[in-house]
Motif scaffolding. Structure first.
Motif, mmCIF file in Angstrom:
data_model
loop_
_atom_site.group_PDB
_atom_site.id
_atom_site.type_symbol
_atom_site.label_atom_id
_atom_site.label_comp_id
_atom_site.label_asym_id
_atom_site.label_seq_id
_atom_site.Cartn_x
_atom_site.Cartn_y
_atom_site.Cartn_z
ATOM 1 N N ALA A 187 40.905 -64.559 84.002
ATOM 2 C CA ALA A 187 39.675 -64.240 84.737
ATOM 3 C C ALA A 187 38.473 -64.546 83.843
ATOM 4 O O ALA A 187 38.581 -64.496 82.608
ATOM 5 N N GLU A 188 37.347 -64.875 84.475
ATOM 6 C CA GLU A 188 36.161 -65.257 83.685
ATOM 7 C C GLU A 188 34.895 -64.896 84.446
ATOM 8 O O GLU A 188 34.833 -65.011 85.673
ATOM 9 N N ILE A 189 33.872 -64.461 83.688
ATOM 10 C CA ILE A 189 32.543 -64.227 84.277
ATOM 11 C C ILE A 189 31.512 -64.942 83.412
ATOM 12 O O ILE A 189 31.581 -64.886 82.175
ATOM 13 N N TYR A 198 37.348 -76.102 86.523
ATOM 14 C CA TYR A 198 37.550 -75.091 85.477
ATOM 15 C C TYR A 198 37.968 -75.777 84.185
ATOM 16 O O TYR A 198 38.783 -76.704 84.201
ATOM 17 N N LEU A 199 37.407 -75.337 83.058
ATOM 18 C CA LEU A 199 37.779 -75.870 81.745
ATOM 19 C C LEU A 199 38.579 -74.803 81.017
ATOM 20 O O LEU A 199 38.033 -73.750 80.669
ATOM 21 N N SER A 200 39.847 -75.059 80.813
ATOM 22 C CA SER A 200 40.702 -74.034 80.205
ATOM 23 C C SER A 200 40.520 -74.006 78.688
ATOM 24 O O SER A 200 40.545 -75.037 78.022
ATOM 25 N N CYS A 201 40.324 -72.798 78.165
ATOM 26 C CA CYS A 201 40.229 -72.623 76.714
ATOM 27 C C CYS A 201 41.563 -72.166 76.162
ATOM 28 O O CYS A 201 41.906 -72.452 75.024
ATOM 29 N N SER A 202 42.299 -71.436 76.981
ATOM 30 C CA SER A 202 43.586 -70.893 76.539
ATOM 31 C C SER A 202 44.410 -70.552 77.776
ATOM 32 O O SER A 202 43.857 -70.053 78.765
HETATM 33 N N1 SME Z 1 36.328 -71.725 80.924
HETATM 34 C C1 SME Z 1 34.988 -72.233 80.749
HETATM 35 C C2 SME Z 1 34.846 -73.002 79.460
HETATM 36 C C3 SME Z 1 34.423 -72.181 78.311
HETATM 37 S S1 SME Z 1 35.649 -71.212 77.670
HETATM 38 O O1 SME Z 1 35.960 -70.165 78.640
HETATM 39 C C4 SME Z 1 35.203 -70.515 76.251
HETATM 40 C C5 SME Z 1 34.575 -73.064 81.942
HETATM 41 O O2 SME Z 1 35.372 -73.320 82.841
HETATM 42 O O3 SME Z 1 33.415 -73.477 81.975
#
Ligand code: SME
Length: 162
Positions: free
Chosen positions: A116-118, A107-111
């Motif tokens: 949660a992310e989709i 996971y790449l954290s932006c903030s």
């Molecule tokens: N969280 C994403 C990176 C992009 S940011 O959410 C804008 C990821 O894990 O790929």
């Protein structure tokens, strides 16, 4: 009794397609339409806190470049396929839903506010053209309805703009 955030989001998702269709039919160029779609989703759906598109770089192999977005600026302007939730979705060519990002190791954290992310890939002739990425501050808010509606929007984008 007042509606919960999730109930408000579900209602808004029910009517979002009717608002997307005119944007897709407008004469604007692709980037402008994608920007308007980000603005619409971020404004209308109360659970969406960052809405953006990553587009596959035509000059780099298997790399995503940040496109139009609404929300806080992100350090992740280029993401290789396979890295983070975005890169994994591009690799598997399927929607990736994470309702608790603390449980996702790749996971790449932006903030730190995002929980949660989709990520929904846009695919044509087996190739990933890009993807729609949405971050939510509330944990556990993403449902099958989000997936269905966002997949439908991405299919329409591919049909109308590519
Ligand atoms: N969280 C994403 C990176 C992009 S940011 O959410 C804008 C990821 O894990 O790929």
């Amino acid at each position: 009794m007042s509606e919960t955030l999730a109930q408000r989001a579900e209602k808004a998702l029910d009517s979002i397609s009717d608002k997307i269709d005119p944007l897709l039919a407008s004469a604007s160029d692709r980037e402008q339409v994608l920007q308007k779609i980000c603005e619409l989703l971020a404004t209308e759906i109360p659970t969406y806190d960052w809405v953006g598109f990553y587009l596959t770089d035509p000059d780099a192999e298997r790399e995503l470049v940040l496109g139009p977005y609404v929300g806080e600026p992100t350090d992740h302007t280029r993401i290789p396929f396979g890295k983070g939730i975005c890169g994994q979705a591009a690799d598997i060519k399927e929607t990736f839903v994470v309702n608790d990002v603390s449980e996702e190791t790749n996971y790449l954290s932006c903030s730190p506010e995002v929980n949660a992310e989709i990520v929904v890939p846009m695919i044509k002739d087996g190739k990933v053209l890009g993807e729609l990425d949405i971050d939510c501050h509330e944990k556990g808010v993403l449902t099958d309805k989000d997936r269905q509606v966002l997949e439908d929007i991405c299919s329409k984008i591919v049909e109308e703009l590519y």
